[in-house]
Design an enzyme around this catalytic site. Structure first.
Site, PDB file in Angstrom:
ATOM      1  CG  HIS A  64      50.370   9.968 -92.333  1.00 58.02           C
ATOM      2  ND1 HIS A  64      49.784   9.068 -92.286  1.00 58.02           N
ATOM      3  CD2 HIS A  64      50.560  11.087 -92.263  1.00 58.02           C
ATOM      4  CE1 HIS A  64      48.456  10.224 -92.556  1.00 58.02           C
ATOM      5  NE2 HIS A  64      49.115  11.078 -92.377  1.00 58.02           N
ATOM      6  CG  ASP A 108      48.190   6.079 -91.359  1.00 61.65           C
ATOM      7  OD1 ASP A 108      49.037   6.026 -90.507  1.00 61.65           O
ATOM      8  OD2 ASP A 108      47.806   7.158 -91.684  1.00 61.65           O
ATOM      9  CB  SER A 202      47.689  13.583 -90.312  1.00 62.09           C
ATOM     10  OG  SER A 202      47.512  12.947 -91.538  1.00 62.09           O
TER      11      SER A 202
END
Length: 256
Positions: A64, A108, A202
């Site tokens: 992402h 992910d 992230s």
């Protein structure tokens, strides 16, 4: 809608500030030589993520964190300063896992092939990956997460932060997130302690016994643990295959 908000917790949307470690402390400069700071260009503007060196020419991060163009900075402690240890490199190719799901963040994981190899030194060097899918990460294992950004919901910092987090049993995340998948995700962070990774973290690594076992993926929008990490060992065949393929493409291009 509530579940969607939880899943959005670690995505840095255009206009947001990079947010990160909660309940941690400033890391000793360059004590995490594999850490990478990603600046991501999209039509909506600039965003930021974490990442980590897995080879001199590859960085691993979350899918992402994909963008139209990505620049990588390694060897950094303070991302707002031009430190002599820093190396800034553009990304040649960004490859998201083919089964990455933008709705629930399964698979992910993304590999970034750098436009040139990094110069390995005390401030910059890759981290080890799991050696095989048979390795088991047991609940209670103490691991480390590092990242840049906010140290609380309202206070930021430009220097690398670190926090130690314990792996949790899968049921802890199943109770919190309907999208949690045991096969490809790790549940991390004691729900009774205010320590976790957060938004701009992230793509950063979960490192246990000097091995990168997970990638920061998603968690609660208010920054309360546990959080969900992509389980790297589940993707080892894809990682090896993708790096070989990209290396062959680069060699073919050089010989053309």
């Amino acid at each position: 809608m509530q579940q969607l908000l939880l899943l959005l917790a670690f995505i840095l949307l255009p206009g947001d500030e990079a947010e990160k470690i909660i309940g941690g402390r400033e890391a000793r400069p360059h004590s995490y030589p594999y850490m990478a700071y990603l600046l991501i260009q999209n039509p909506e503007g600039l965003t930021a993520c974490g990442g980590f060196l897995v080879r001199e020419d590859f960085v691993m991060t979350a899918a992402h964190c994909w963008g139209r163009s990505i620049s990588v900075t390694v060897g950094a402690h303070n991302i707002q300063r031009r430190e002599r240890t820093q190396q800034r490199i553009n990304v040649r190719r960004a490859i998201r896992h083919p089964d990455y799901n933008t709705q629930n963040f399964t698979n992910d994981i993304m590999l970034l092939q750098l436009s040139r190899r990094i110069r390995r030194n005390k401030a910059v060097s890759p981290v080890a990956l799991p050696r095989g899918a048979g390795e088991r990460l047991r609940p209670g294992t103490l691991c480390t997460v590092a990242g840049w950004g906010r140290v609380s919901l309202s206070r930021g910092t430009n220097v690398l932060q670190e926090v130690q987090l314990r792996v949790q049993g899968d049921q802890t995340c199943r109770n919190r997130f309907r999208t949690f998948t045991t096969q490809t995700q790790i549940c991390v962070g004691n729900p009774r302690k205010r320590k976790t990774a957060f938004k701009g973290d992230s793509g950063g690594p979960l490192v246990c016994n000097n091995v990168a076992q997970g990638i920061v993926s998603y968690g609660a929008s208010n920054g309360t643990p546990p959080a969900v990490f992509t389980k790297i060992k589940s993707f080892l065949p894809w990682i090896r295959r993708t790096m070989r393929h990209l290396q062959c493409l680069t060699l073919a291009g050089a010989q053309a």
